[in-house]
Design a protein around this motif. Structure first.
Motif, mmCIF file in Angstrom:
data_model
loop_
_atom_site.group_PDB
_atom_site.id
_atom_site.type_symbol
_atom_site.label_atom_id
_atom_site.label_comp_id
_atom_site.label_asym_id
_atom_site.label_seq_id
_atom_site.Cartn_x
_atom_site.Cartn_y
_atom_site.Cartn_z
ATOM 1 N N PHE A 86 0.817 -1.218 0.000
ATOM 2 C CA PHE A 86 0.000 0.000 0.000
ATOM 3 C C PHE A 86 0.851 1.268 0.000
ATOM 4 N N ARG A 89 1.536 1.659 -3.544
ATOM 5 C CA ARG A 89 0.290 2.011 -4.254
ATOM 6 C C ARG A 89 -0.025 3.495 -4.132
ATOM 7 N N TYR A 90 0.280 4.092 -2.988
ATOM 8 C CA TYR A 90 -0.111 5.487 -2.768
ATOM 9 C C TYR A 90 1.062 6.462 -2.732
ATOM 10 N N ILE A 104 2.221 -1.199 -8.173
ATOM 11 C CA ILE A 104 1.699 -2.210 -7.258
ATOM 12 C C ILE A 104 2.566 -3.467 -7.308
ATOM 13 N N THR A 150 -1.354 -9.666 -1.483
ATOM 14 C CA THR A 150 -1.924 -8.319 -1.464
ATOM 15 C C THR A 150 -1.676 -7.593 -2.786
ATOM 16 N N VAL A 154 -4.752 -6.413 -5.088
ATOM 17 C CA VAL A 154 -4.932 -4.967 -5.307
ATOM 18 C C VAL A 154 -4.802 -4.630 -6.786
ATOM 19 N N TYR A 158 -7.784 -3.130 -9.139
ATOM 20 C CA TYR A 158 -7.564 -1.877 -9.868
ATOM 21 C C TYR A 158 -7.837 -2.043 -11.358
#
Length: 410
Positions: A86, A89-90, A104, A150, A154, A158
């Motif tokens: 994560f 991802r961000y 990712i 994960t 994810v 997406y």
């Protein structure tokens, strides 16, 4: 000041140690155009033996340990593996020219664990006479599998949302509401959300049954959705389902985890002490030095791949290993003060968090996220991430632990 001096001393020692010096040596000879080739089969045997040794060590330790001592470190390992994905991802995904799916996948690879980097850390801790739990190496799968799962989940969510959004835009362009409250296509024929053209005269009712050709009755209740909205809702629900077990199964069947888990199982259930002491333990350091040469050559060859992708991957692969390791170090200190987790164990947790998978991770991600660019995530990991984790991360976390807990801290 104590930390700085200890860190500089350990960094110099690490440069001279077989672990990093062989890694640098591999990079140098590759840069000079050496034609040295170590067959892939030999590399696979070396990796198997290293991970078997670590697994056997952990299994024997687990057999003789209080399992309650492992609960908090295991929980932190799982949390770190998920968190790393994560973070990418961000952060990485928001940078210019970086594709979200590639970011990712990169996070998944950096959240997964490098067996060779962990082996290098254990060797360094032994050389520094810093005690650590023998089962610390068994934290590997608890961080590795959650990270890969994960990342794949994810990424697939997406991609499915992106595909559905594009399909929705296409539908809005092709359809307009008719005066009768039905939806017909601009071409005069009804539009089928299943991807098949329906005969002229077929219509979508906003309140009635699932579309059926004019003059025919709808299917019995329960066979089809009662409205177009319900149909689309079910389609979206189906699209969002990502099966977890196949991902976990593939990770467990990977060569690295298979060797590690086999060693752990044999260490717990069998009595492998004699073969461990006479074969696996004495050969460990020599085999690791050969693997470091191979990794150094591989790292140099991968540097060119980073030129094909955004330069932000270089920044990420330098910063991310240290950031991930420091987060793990902080969580490890919580375990240290609450359960007595050793400072050496804290270092192991930090190092595996700083590492990025170089064996089982890439093929798992290739299969799970085929649309991601391997040049991005493998290049960032092998070319820069692994050397940073070994060359900077290990002495950094070791120096920090020694500064906090004292030389040879418990």
């Amino acid at each position: 000041m104590d930390f700085l001096s200890l860190f500089l001393m350990d960094f110099v020692k690490q440069l001279q140690s077989p672990t990093l010096s062989f890694l640098i040596g591999g990079m140098v000879i590759a840069a000079l155009g050496s034609e040295l080739v170590i067959p892939e089969a030999i590399t696979q045997i070396i990796v198997f033996m290293l991970l078997m040794k670590i697994g056997l060590t952990g299994g024997q330790a687990i057999r003789n340990s209080n399992l309650t001592e492992m609960v908090l470190p295991v929980a932190f390992a799982i949390a770190i593996g998920i968190l790393v994905v994560f973070i990418a991802r961000y952060t990485l995904a928001k940078l210019p020219k970086v594709k979200t799916v590639d970011a990712i996948a990169t996070g998944g690879l950096f959240g997964a664990v490098s067996g060779s980097t962990m082996a290098a850390a254990l060797t360094t801790l032994d050389g520094a006479n810093m005690q650590y739990e023998a089962w610390a190496g068994a934290l590997y799968p608890f961080m590795d599998i959650p990270a890969l799962v994960t990342a794949i989940v994810v990424a697939n969510i997406y991609l499915k949302k992106k595909k559905r959004s594009a399909a929705g835009e296409s539908i809005s362009k092709q359809e307009y509401p008719s005066p009768a409250g039905e939806y017909t296509s601009t071409a005069g024929a009804a539009f089928s959300t299943a991807g098949v053209s329906l005969p002229a005269g077929t219509s979508f009712s906003t309140t009635g049954d699932y579309p059926s050709p004019a003059g025919t009755s709808s299917s019995p209740a329960g066979d089809h959705p009662s409205s177009r909205q319900e149909y689309l809702r079910k389609q979206r629900s189906a699209d969002n389902r990502v099966k977890i077990w196949p991902i976990v199964k593939e990770s467990l069947q990977g060569s690295a985890l298979s060797a590690m888990l086999l060693g752990i199982a044999l260490g717990i259930l069998a009595q492998p002490e004699s073969v461990y002491q006479s074969f696996y333990d004495p050969a460990f350091r020599g085999l690791l030095s050969i693997l470091m040469v191979v990794m150094g050559m591989e790292a140099w060859s991968r540097i060119g791949e980073l030129r094909k992708v955004a330069q932000w991957y270089v920044v990420y692969s330098v910063v991310a290993p240290l950031l991930h390791g420091l987060i793990a170090f902080g969580l490890g200190m919580i375990a240290h003060y609450t359960t007595g987790f050793s400072m050496g164990g804290v270092v192991v947790l930090a190092v595996i968090a700083a590492s990025s998978s170089d064996i089982s991770g890439p093929p798992t991600l290739r299969a799970g996220i085929p649309s991601a660019n391997p040049s991005a995530y493998i290049g960032a990991s092998t070319a820069i991430g692994t050397p940073i984790a070994i060359g900077v991360g290990i002495p950094l976390f070791l120096g920090l632990a020694q500064a906090i807990g004292g030389m040879g801290g418990s």
